[in-house]
Design a protein around this motif. Structure first.
Motif, PDB file in Angstrom:
ATOM      1  N   UNK A  12      -2.849  -4.076  -7.464  1.00 51.61           N
ATOM      2  CA  UNK A  12      -3.784  -3.218  -8.160  1.00 51.61           C
ATOM      3  C   UNK A  12      -4.987  -2.888  -7.294  1.00 51.61           C
ATOM      4  N   UNK A  13      -5.397  -3.817  -6.420  1.00 51.62           N
ATOM      5  CA  UNK A  13      -6.515  -3.556  -5.521  1.00 51.62           C
ATOM      6  C   UNK A  13      -6.075  -2.809  -4.280  1.00 51.62           C
ATOM      7  N   UNK A  14      -4.712  -2.668  -4.140  1.00 53.64           N
ATOM      8  CA  UNK A  14      -4.117  -1.932  -3.025  1.00 53.64           C
ATOM      9  C   UNK A  14      -4.641  -2.443  -1.693  1.00 53.64           C
ATOM     10  N   UNK A  15      -4.455  -3.752  -1.523  1.00 49.08           N
ATOM     11  CA  UNK A  15      -4.954  -4.377  -0.307  1.00 49.08           C
ATOM     12  C   UNK A  15      -4.209  -3.927   0.928  1.00 49.08           C
ATOM     13  N   UNK A  16      -3.019  -3.372   0.724  1.00 47.79           N
ATOM     14  CA  UNK A  16      -2.265  -2.962   1.907  1.00 47.79           C
ATOM     15  C   UNK A  16      -2.948  -1.840   2.663  1.00 47.79           C
ATOM     16  N   UNK A  17      -3.876  -1.135   2.018  1.00 50.33           N
ATOM     17  CA  UNK A  17      -4.581  -0.051   2.686  1.00 50.33           C
ATOM     18  C   UNK A  17      -6.027  -0.419   3.009  1.00 50.33           C
ATOM     19  N   UNK A  18      -6.337  -1.732   2.958  1.00 53.61           N
ATOM     20  CA  UNK A  18      -7.681  -2.175   3.286  1.00 53.61           C
ATOM     21  C   UNK A  18      -7.608  -3.236   4.373  1.00 53.61           C
ATOM     22  N   UNK A  19      -8.696  -3.384   5.100  1.00 53.41           N
ATOM     23  CA  UNK A  19      -8.765  -4.382   6.142  1.00 53.41           C
ATOM     24  C   UNK A  19      -9.750  -5.443   5.714  1.00 53.41           C
ATOM     25  N   UNK A  20      -9.307  -6.704   5.697  1.00 57.04           N
ATOM     26  CA  UNK A  20     -10.157  -7.778   5.199  1.00 57.04           C
ATOM     27  C   UNK A  20     -11.132  -8.235   6.254  1.00 57.04           C
ATOM     28  N   UNK A  21     -12.052  -9.100   5.829  1.00 51.16           N
ATOM     29  CA  UNK A  21     -13.007  -9.687   6.764  1.00 51.16           C
ATOM     30  C   UNK A  21     -12.266 -10.525   7.772  1.00 51.16           C
ATOM     31  N   UNK A 241      -1.238 -10.902   5.686  1.00 54.92           N
ATOM     32  CA  UNK A 241      -1.186  -9.467   5.976  1.00 54.92           C
ATOM     33  C   UNK A 241      -1.492  -8.607   4.754  1.00 54.92           C
ATOM     34  N   UNK A 242      -1.386  -9.180   3.554  1.00 54.58           N
ATOM     35  CA  UNK A 242      -1.582  -8.397   2.342  1.00 54.58           C
ATOM     36  C   UNK A 242      -0.278  -7.907   1.750  1.00 54.58           C
ATOM     37  N   UNK A 243       0.844  -8.445   2.228  1.00 58.53           N
ATOM     38  CA  UNK A 243       2.155  -8.108   1.668  1.00 58.53           C
ATOM     39  C   UNK A 243       2.321  -8.859   0.356  1.00 58.53           C
ATOM     40  N   UNK A 274       9.424  -3.336   4.842  1.00 64.86           N
ATOM     41  CA  UNK A 274       9.522  -3.026   6.269  1.00 64.86           C
ATOM     42  C   UNK A 274       8.500  -3.820   7.078  1.00 64.86           C
ATOM     43  N   UNK A 275       7.283  -3.945   6.563  1.00 66.99           N
ATOM     44  CA  UNK A 275       6.280  -4.715   7.294  1.00 66.99           C
ATOM     45  C   UNK A 275       6.648  -6.196   7.328  1.00 66.99           C
ATOM     46  N   UNK A 276       7.187  -6.707   6.227  1.00 72.10           N
ATOM     47  CA  UNK A 276       7.602  -8.118   6.203  1.00 72.10           C
ATOM     48  C   UNK A 276       8.739  -8.374   7.180  1.00 72.10           C
ATOM     49  N   UNK A 277       9.644  -7.411   7.330  1.00 77.71           N
ATOM     50  CA  UNK A 277      10.731  -7.551   8.317  1.00 77.71           C
ATOM     51  C   UNK A 277      10.164  -7.573   9.734  1.00 77.71           C
TER      52      UNK A 277
END
Length: 431
Positions: A12-21, A241-243, A274-277
């Motif tokens: 819901x926060x769509x972390x896959x399109x954000x870069x964490x600290x 990674x946010x997967x 695909x990213x997990x692979x």
């Protein structure tokens, strides 16, 4: 997959399109040398003691320090690893570039290009292929603000190349009828670990076989579990990674593992797989082990490797959803051949009707039946709503194809009334 029923807060926060600290990446302890010292002899044999020595100034240790170097305090620049699918449709390629500052959305990243003649995707005389950034994940190998970028590939004129299956999937998932139904996916990715030099499953005697299947599924112990460190490292790297990884377990065949991704909505599910692979390929590379997605890596009385895909729509998840599920099963039965042809190469070696599979030539469904093409859980039947599990996809399937085809067949494709009636009679489905 009963635990994959609703999208997490992470989606819901769509972390896959954000870069964490900045966070330190996963690293292993690096040792500079192994010193073997002789401890005496016995009749015709020598005993050795093995010591691991960590030398602070050794070449390996200095290299390790550089690999783990956090550049965040010294520059705003980041490293972006661009990832795309190669010419076989299953191989992954990647290369890195410097980005001037951290980004939060793929649209902020530049397009790039690569030599398609070296990946089997373009002729030598016109070899440039353009890659478009589509999804961002945090990089568990470099850490900091560095990122992994899932891309798809186009000609210089902007046309998707034949191996770009994401383009068509995006069209299907953007259809108003599909978006209104908010399709959820939970994908169970099975894989096999092989010894590097002999291409034989990890933990198996070279040229020989272990004991029969039975003790290995979710087993523990040096004689039952082979490759747990790789599975655990992959699990943590995907979370970093946010997967949206939701679990992992050892599989029925020794040396075979599974992890689950989801629930994810629409095309996100395929991007995450695909990213997990890619992350799994990198981890096995470091471990000196070969990753295989072959759907039947060992012939004989051994389980194959699949990629079971759990699927639901908004209507399936609401009261009365079981009737919607049965209607979806009817549609899937009528397009069985279309799905089988798109569900992975070599799948005919796996879908034999044995080893928890249905026959590739015959569509079937059942409640709690792992020998059916489509399985419906007991809980779904009891509650009258929920999800279905498509057990046909092979481990080497393209998730862009499988997820979008499920949506297309169940939400966009309409059979004739005559065909629907015949299918319902054949499957004993009252809709």
């Amino acid at each position: 997959m009963a635990h994959i029923l609703a999208p997490s807060a992470q989606w819901q926060m769509r972390l896959s399109n954000k870069v964490a600290a900045p966070v330190n990446p996963m690293t292993g302890k690096m040792w500079s040398s192994l010193v073997m010292k002789k401890k005496g002899t016995t009749k015709g044999a020598s005993k050795f003691r093995v010591f691991a020595i960590k030398a602070e100034n050794s070449t390996i240790n200095r290299l390790d320090n550089l690999l783990n170097l956090d550049i965040t305090p010294f520059t705003d620049k980041i490293i972006a690893e661009y990832i795309w699918i190669g010419g076989s449709g299953i191989d992954l390629r990647s290369k890195a570039r410097t980005i001037e500052k951290p980004v939060e959305h793929p649209s902020e990243l530049p397009k790039w290009n690569y030599d398609g003649s070296s990946t089997g995707q373009a002729p030598g005389e016109d070899s440039e292929v353009i890659i478009y950034p589509q999804a961002i994940f945090k990089d568990p190998f470099r850490g900091g603000n560095n990122i992994l970028v899932i891309c798809d590939a186009y000609t210089p004129a902007g046309e998707p190349i034949p191996t770009n299956k994401r383009y068509r999937a995006a069209q299907i998932f953007s259809d108003p009828k599909v978006t209104a139904e908010v399709p959820w996916y939970g994908i169970e990715q099975e894989y096999t670990l092989l010894q590097q030099n002999v291409k034989w499953p990890l933990g198996w005697p070279v040229g020989g076989y272990p004991g029969p299947q039975g003790p290995y599924y979710c087993g523990a112990g040096a004689d039952k579990s082979f490759g747990r460190d790789i599975s655990d490292a992959h699990y943590k790297a995907c979370l970093y990674a946010g997967i949206n990884v939701s679990g992992t377990n050892g599989e029925v065949m020794p040396g075979q593992w599974e992890y689950q991704v989801g629930p994810s909505v629409g095309i996100d599910a395929a991007d995450h797989i695909w990213c997990s692979r890619y992350i799994l390929e990198r981890i096995t590379e470091q471990a000196g082990v070969v990753l295989s997605l072959d759907p039947k890596p060992i012939e004989g009385d051994w389980n194959g490797a699949g990629c079971h895909t759990n699927y639901s729509t908004k209507s399936m998840r609401e009261d009365g959803g079981f009737e919607v599920i049965k209607k979806a099963i009817l549609n899937l039965s009528l397009r069985h051949k279309d799905h089988i042809s798109a569900y992975g190469e070599g799948n005919e070696r796996r879908l034999t009707g044995k080893h928890e599979t249905a026959s590739i030539d015959q569509f079937s469904w059942g409640v709690a039946n792992r020998g059916a093409s489509i399985r419906v859980g007991r809980d779904t039947e009891k509650k009258g709503k929920g999800y279905l599990e498509d057990r046909r996809p092979a481990s080497n399937m393209d998730p862009y194809i499988v997820t979008s085809l499920l949506a297309e067949t169940t939400l966009l494709w309409q059979p004739t009334l005559e065909a629907e009636a015949l299918a319902a009679q054949k499957l004993a489905l009252k809709v």
